[in-house]
Design an enzyme around this catalytic site. Structure first.
Site, PDB file in Angstrom:
ATOM      1  N   SER A 118       0.811  -1.217   0.000  1.00  0.00           N
ATOM      2  CA  SER A 118       0.000   0.000   0.000  1.00  0.00           C
ATOM      3  C   SER A 118       0.838   1.258   0.000  1.00  0.00           C
ATOM      4  CB  SER A 118      -0.821   0.055   1.292  1.00  0.00           C
ATOM      5  OG  SER A 118      -1.764  -0.923   1.325  1.00  0.00           O
ATOM      6  N   HIS A 143      -0.964  -2.758  -7.117  1.00  0.00           N
ATOM      7  CA  HIS A 143      -1.729  -2.367  -5.925  1.00  0.00           C
ATOM      8  C   HIS A 143      -3.225  -2.383  -6.195  1.00  0.00           C
ATOM      9  CE1 HIS A 143      -2.696   0.978  -2.779  1.00  0.00           C
ATOM     10  NE2 HIS A 143      -2.887  -0.226  -2.282  1.00  0.00           N
ATOM     11  N   GLU A 201      -3.182   0.325  -9.069  1.00  0.00           N
ATOM     12  CA  GLU A 201      -2.029   1.202  -9.280  1.00  0.00           C
ATOM     13  C   GLU A 201      -0.854   0.303  -9.672  1.00  0.00           C
ATOM     14  OE1 GLU A 201      -2.603   5.074  -6.357  1.00  0.00           O
ATOM     15  OE2 GLU A 201      -1.793   3.285  -5.450  1.00  0.00           O
ATOM     16  N   ASN A 206      -3.415   6.333  -1.522  1.00  0.00           N
ATOM     17  CA  ASN A 206      -3.239   6.284  -0.067  1.00  0.00           C
ATOM     18  C   ASN A 206      -2.604   7.539   0.520  1.00  0.00           C
ATOM     19  OD1 ASN A 206      -4.517   3.892   0.260  1.00  0.00           O
ATOM     20  ND2 ASN A 206      -2.671   2.642   0.124  1.00  0.00           N
TER      21      ASN A 206
END
Ligand SMILES: CC(=O)CC(=O)SCCNC(=O)CCNC(=O)[C@H](O)C(C)(C)COP(=O)(O)OP(=O)(O)OC[C@H]1O[C@@H](n2cnc3c(N)ncnc32)[C@H](O)[C@@H]1OP(=O)(O)O
Ligand SMILES: NC(=O)C1=CN([C@@H]2O[C@H](COP(=O)(O)OP(=O)(O)OC[C@H]3O[C@@H](n4cnc5c(N)ncnc54)[C@H](O)[C@@H]3O)[C@@H](O)[C@H]2O)C=CC1
Length: 282
Positions: free
Chosen positions: A117, A138, A150, A188
């Site tokens: 992450s 991701h 991602e 994130n």
């Protein structure tokens, strides 16, 4: 890409395995103990049963998909995979150990991807002798629902690895967004500080957990509030990401809120432990 190994059968690993088998890939789901693997496979089976109830899947399709899935605690099962997607605990030392181990056992042409992450792909890749074959892939939670992946290159990731992962992302009906390596990537770096702020608002007594979430749902059109989202992600994962942002940038704006730390110390991790900012049936 024929055979894929997913390492870690938790929230993300099980979801990733589910979307792969639904698209016809053979998957080895590996975790440290059979108990974790069984829990992951139980979750996948439950999701398939819900889809059958809704008329979106047949019993035969369920059986075909589950037939492609094999749980394993044995490292040997990873050896002949074309791709490994690591979705183990968000901790650099754990990931480096896993990557060194799989690098030593996987065939040279295998791609090693991490679902991290927030962590550096380059640092994970440096634990292997094939940094050109290491990449970030991701996924988002819940994996069967969320469309984004991602795709993050490390400093040495080669073009063949990048295109293979973009192609796989599209093959499982997800949308790739290519992101340069940076702490927390794109989503994130925005999302987790927002959650951390919501925790601070709760700790300051500005509003109840219910009202903070209601406010963000009705006032910002978020599908669920930030505290329910923290519980969905896992408060341990949220804390781990804040720690990476804080350490990597050295900027106090990323300081994890003490209440988030307290919740993690108290095993109030959210959905996976049945209790976080809200209560759940596990
Ligand atoms: C931390 C990281 O590194 C990155 C991250 O992942 S950050 C987290 C990103 N995720 C989000 O932001 C999720 C925000 N929340 C949402 O989008 C929605 O609340 C949600 C999709 C999770 C649930 O949607 P909802 O409308 O509130 O509930 P619900 O009606 O039960 O579910 C909608 C659909 O999703 C499915 N679904 C919900 N949770 C699911 C799960 N865990 N697994 C599989 N499917 C699930 C439901 O079965 C339902 O499917 P159908 O449309 O086929 O009926
Ligand atoms: N929870 C989320 O919303 C998201 C998490 N991620 C990332 O995905 C990864 C996994 O996160 P979660 O699934 O939430 O964690 P989790 O805690 O639900 O599951 C992690 C699993 O990895 C296993 N594990 C740990 N060390 C292992 C090893 N050496 N070998 C095999 N298995 C091992 C654990 O036993 C556990 O079952 C983390 O890197 C996290 O940052 C990415 C996107 C979203």
């Amino acid at each position: 890409m024929n055979k894929i190994c997913v390492i870690g059968a938790g929230t993300m690993g099980a979801g990733i395995a589910q979307v792969l088998i639904q698209k016809g890939y053979r998957v080895i789901l590996r975790d440290l103990s059979q108990e974790f693997i069984d829990k992951g496979i139980k979750g996948i089976t439950k999701n398939f049963d819900k889809s059958i109830q809704k008329g979106k899947m047949t019993e035969a399709e369920k059986e075909i998909s589950l037939g492609l899935l094999k749980g394993s605690t044995a490292l040997e099962d990873v050896a002949d995979c074309d791709l490994v997607i690591e979705a183990a605990t968000e901790n650099m030392e754990i990931k480096k150990k896993i990557f060194a181990e799989i690098d030593s056992i996987c065939k040279p042409e295998a791609i090693l991807a991490t679902n991290t992450s927030s962590l550096s792909i380059t640092e994970v890749a440096a634990a292997t002798n094939r940094p050109h074959k290491v990449i970030g892939m991701h996924f988002f939670n819940p994996v069967p629902v969320m469309k984004l992946v991602e795709v993050i290159k490390g400093v040495a990731t080669d073009e063949g690895t990048r295109t293979a992962i973009i192609d796989l992302t599209k093959a499982v009906d997800k949308t790739p967004v290519e992101v340069e390596e940076a702490p927390g990537f794109v989503v994130n770096r925005i999302l987790i500080p927002m959650i951390n702020e919501a925790v601070g608002i709760l700790a300051d007594g500005v509003a109840t957990a219910e009202d903070i979430d209601e406010a963000m749902k009705l006032g910002a059109n978020h599908p669920i509030g930030p505290l329910a989202l923290a519980d969905l992600i896992g408060n341990d994962v949220c804390l781990a990401i804040m720690e990476v942002l804080y350490t990597e940038f050295g900027d106090s704006k990323y300081r994890p809120h003490p209440l988030l730390r307290k919740m993690v110390r108290g095993k109030l991790l959210g959905r996976k432990t049945g209790k976080g900012f809200f209560n759940y049936n596990v």
